[in-house]
Scaffold this motif. Structure first.
Motif, PDB file in Angstrom:
ATOM      1  N   ARG A 286       0.821  -1.216   0.000  1.00 34.18           N
ATOM      2  CA  ARG A 286       0.000   0.000   0.000  1.00 34.18           C
ATOM      3  C   ARG A 286       0.861   1.274   0.000  1.00 34.18           C
ATOM      4  O   ARG A 286       0.486   2.295  -0.559  1.00 34.18           O
ATOM      5  N   ASN A 287       2.013   1.215   0.668  1.00 35.40           N
ATOM      6  CA  ASN A 287       2.854   2.407   0.792  1.00 35.40           C
ATOM      7  C   ASN A 287       4.096   2.327  -0.095  1.00 35.40           C
ATOM      8  O   ASN A 287       5.187   2.725   0.323  1.00 35.40           O
TER       9      ASN A 287
ATOM     10  N   ARG B 101      -3.544  10.967   3.052  1.00 40.93           N
ATOM     11  CA  ARG B 101      -2.941   9.898   3.865  1.00 40.93           C
ATOM     12  C   ARG B 101      -4.036   9.098   4.557  1.00 40.93           C
ATOM     13  O   ARG B 101      -5.205   9.494   4.522  1.00 40.93           O
TER      14      ARG B 101
ATOM     15  N   LEU C  61       0.004   8.926   1.013  1.00 39.16           N
ATOM     16  CA  LEU C  61      -0.358   7.967  -0.033  1.00 39.16           C
ATOM     17  C   LEU C  61      -0.073   8.624  -1.377  1.00 39.16           C
ATOM     18  O   LEU C  61       0.532   8.024  -2.259  1.00 39.16           O
ATOM     19  N   VAL C  62      -0.523   9.859  -1.488  1.00 39.33           N
ATOM     20  CA  VAL C  62      -0.185  10.708  -2.629  1.00 39.33           C
ATOM     21  C   VAL C  62      -0.096  12.136  -2.118  1.00 39.33           C
ATOM     22  O   VAL C  62      -0.924  12.562  -1.318  1.00 39.33           O
TER      23      VAL C  62
ATOM     24  N   GLY D 171       4.645  10.231  -2.499  1.00 35.72           N
ATOM     25  CA  GLY D 171       3.794   9.052  -2.404  1.00 35.72           C
ATOM     26  C   GLY D 171       3.755   8.234  -3.680  1.00 35.72           C
ATOM     27  O   GLY D 171       3.094   7.195  -3.727  1.00 35.72           O
ATOM     28  N   LEU D 172       4.421   8.682  -4.715  1.00 32.80           N
ATOM     29  CA  LEU D 172       4.377   7.995  -6.003  1.00 32.80           C
ATOM     30  C   LEU D 172       5.735   7.445  -6.419  1.00 32.80           C
ATOM     31  O   LEU D 172       5.817   6.372  -7.015  1.00 32.80           O
TER      32      LEU D 172
ATOM     33  N   VAL E 120       2.245  -0.588 -11.462  1.00 38.30           N
ATOM     34  CA  VAL E 120       1.519  -0.817 -10.215  1.00 38.30           C
ATOM     35  C   VAL E 120       1.535  -2.284  -9.799  1.00 38.30           C
ATOM     36  O   VAL E 120       1.776  -3.174 -10.608  1.00 38.30           O
TER      37      VAL E 120
ATOM     38  N   THR F 202      -0.705  -1.056  -4.944  1.00 34.29           N
ATOM     39  CA  THR F 202      -0.519   0.363  -5.298  1.00 34.29           C
ATOM     40  C   THR F 202      -1.457   0.829  -6.414  1.00 34.29           C
ATOM     41  O   THR F 202      -1.443   2.006  -6.755  1.00 34.29           O
TER      42      THR F 202
ATOM     43  N   LYS G 157      -3.351   4.080  -6.330  1.00 31.01           N
ATOM     44  CA  LYS G 157      -2.667   5.375  -6.365  1.00 31.01           C
ATOM     45  C   LYS G 157      -2.868   6.109  -7.692  1.00 31.01           C
ATOM     46  O   LYS G 157      -2.761   7.336  -7.725  1.00 31.01           O
TER      47      LYS G 157
ATOM     48  N   LEU H 292      -6.118   8.005  -7.568  1.00 28.01           N
ATOM     49  CA  LEU H 292      -5.966   8.988  -6.490  1.00 28.01           C
ATOM     50  C   LEU H 292      -5.046  10.133  -6.935  1.00 28.01           C
ATOM     51  O   LEU H 292      -5.355  11.312  -6.724  1.00 28.01           O
ATOM     52  N   ALA H 293      -3.922   9.799  -7.569  1.00 31.38           N
ATOM     53  CA  ALA H 293      -2.984  10.830  -8.029  1.00 31.38           C
ATOM     54  C   ALA H 293      -3.669  11.750  -9.041  1.00 31.38           C
ATOM     55  O   ALA H 293      -3.471  12.967  -9.032  1.00 31.38           O
TER      56      ALA H 293
END
Lengths: 324, 166
Positions: free
Chosen positions: A144-145, A230, A239-240, A262-263, A300, A304, A307, A310-311
């Motif tokens: 996840r991170n 987060r 997270l991003v 986060g990326l 990915v 992930t 992300k 989300l990004a």
């Protein structure tokens, strides 16, 4: 913790000499290094304490500001000049860690903090960053991170800093004093190295090289935004995250510098993203195009994959705010 | 190695291994056991002390790095009488087991000083102070101190009652 020799540096020029040796580390705040030493993820044989060198000042220099390496994250975030002209940096710093940690953590140390990949921390699992050639437990593990940009077949560990993301958007340069006493300065994209097949080598620093400061040029844009997403509201890694420094003229984006946390395996910035935005009128379609460019080479895992959307949304929200 | 620490305005000359953290020096070598070891990794805040007036995690610092610094632990917050914060924690029932309390008290003492100096936080609308100690500001600024009994309502009420008077 393994045994080590402790030396307090009393002279900046001499510190690089005292800091030579593959197993020697500088210590200033120590908030990450000592944590890693307790777990024996890092086991230096010698620590050179630079916390009392006169590197704790923020001074005007070359139209911008020069931040000494031992300026604490708290002092930097609260500095009136940073708040007024580089608010994206204040915001990024305030989004990181806790009050106690920011009071101790330093500018140079923040740049050099290690990944929070749980497998890097867990000495019972293989990690190419901790023990080169050992393998990577994150691949196929809990991710996840982890990073989706700049990864390699040996490492997908994320660079955890918020501060460095803002600095990357601000075109910061890292000043490094070499063992011979000479000082060189490096753009962030020169300073950090991608993992490639040597994930244990994270920066261009060599034995004895000491970060003495960070130079911020005059800000290129007055519209500055930092947004961090987060898993909890405070005291958690991104997270991003996205830092934007934008200049608007006549309703168009005259200049854009956008960096991401986060990326990436290093604080991320993509010149093609900046170029795609520059000269254009802000629109949803433009921001989506910027996101397409940013993520075009993303790799990915199951952990992930979230992300990417989300990004995309964070970038859109940040650019909407910065161009409004 | 020899390390001279000033804790609660009293000098201590200690012979310590270089690995001894500030927290272990305070607890195990000086014998001031108010500061607590919770996680020992800077996540819980139970070890919070003031160094030259600023709150830090004593577990993530070496004693050797603090030679000559002015250190204040929970034992040094009061001088015979309870400090206003300590009294407020009792009045507002700001604890259950009490293990996090010394760290909460030192952290809140440092935090109130930071707010009086006009430091912004992550939740501040503007980077230009001054700032009021709203519930959101308080929660953000105290996020480095965990309470496993989850006595946050009492802790927050205690800190706000002092912060509003300051």
């Amino acid at each position: 913790m393994r045994e080590f020799d402790y030396v307090r540096a009393t002279d900046t020029a001499r510190a690089s000499v005292e800091g030579q040796g593959a197993e020697t580390r500088f210590i200033a705040g120590g908030t990450n290094l000592l944590d890693l030493m307790k777990l024996e993820v890092m086991a230096p044989s010698k620590l050179v304490d630079i916390s009392r060198l006169p590197l704790d000042r923020i001074e005007e220099a070359d139209g911008g500001l020069r931040i000494g390496a031992t300026v604490t994250n708290s002092d930097l975030a609260a500095d009136p000049r940073i708040r007024a002209s580089y608010p994206v940096l204040s915001r990024a710093l305030l989004a990181g860690a806790s009050g106690q940690l920011r009071n101790k953590a330093t500018t140079g140390g923040n740049l050099l903090q290690r990944t929070r990949c749980p497998y890097f921390y867990d000495t019972d699992t293989p990690c190419n960053k901790r023990s080169p050639g050992e393998g990577c437990a994150a691949m196929g593990g809990e991710t996840r991170n982890h990073a989706v940009l700049g990864t390699s077949e040996t490492c997908i560990a994320l660079h955890p800093s918020d501060m460095a993301v803002a600095m990357r958007a601000l075109d910061a340069k890292v000043e490094v004093q070499g063992a011979g006493g000479e000082t060189n300065s490096f753009a962030m994209e020169e300073f950090y190295l991608l993992p490639s097949d040597t994930p244990h080598i994270e920066t261009i620093l060599e034995s004895g090289d000491l970060i003495t400061g960070v130079h911020l040029p005059a800000p290129r844009g007055d519209r500055q935004v930092y947004r961090k997403v987060r898993d909890r509201a405070s005291y958690a890694f991104a997270l991003v995250s996205t830092a934007a420094v934008v200049k608007m003229e006549d309703g168009r984006i005259a200049d854009a510098a956008v960096a991401f946390g986060g990326l990436g395996t290093m604080p991320w910035r993509d010149p093609e993203v900046d170029a795609a935005l520059t000269g254009e009128a802000p629109s949803r379609a433009l921001f989506d195009k910027a996101a397409d460019l940013l993520l075009r080479e993303a790799e990915v895992t199951d952990g992930t994959a979230f992300k990417l959307p989300l990004a995309r949304r964070v970038l859109r929200a940040v650019l909407e705010e910065a161009t409004a | 190695m020899q390390i001279d620490l000033t804790i609660n305005q009293k000098s201590y000359s200690l012979e310590l291994d270089s690995r001894v953290t500030l927290l272990d020096a305070i607890r195990e070598h000086v014998g001031l056991t108010g500061s607590k070891k919770g996680c020992d990794h800077g996540q819980c805040g139970a070890c919070t002390v003031l160094v030259n007036g600023r709150r830090i995690n004593a577990c993530l610092s070496l004693a050797a790095m603090h030679d000559g610094d002015e250190i204040t632990t929970v034992e040094g917050l009061s001088d015979g009488e309870l400090s206003p914060l300590q009294a407020a924690f009792i009045k507002e029932d700001g604890f259950q087991c009490g293990y996090c309390t010394p760290g909460q008290l030192c952290s809140a003492t440092g935090m109130l000083q930071e707010i009086s100096e006009g430091w912004p936080s992550h939740v501040s609308d503007s980077l230009d102070g001054p700032y009021e100690l709203s519930e959101a500001e308080l929660s953000e600024r105290m996020s480095g101190n965990l309470c496993r009994c989850s006595c946050y309502p009492g802790i927050n009420a205690a800190i706000r009652s002092v912060g509003e008077k300051a």
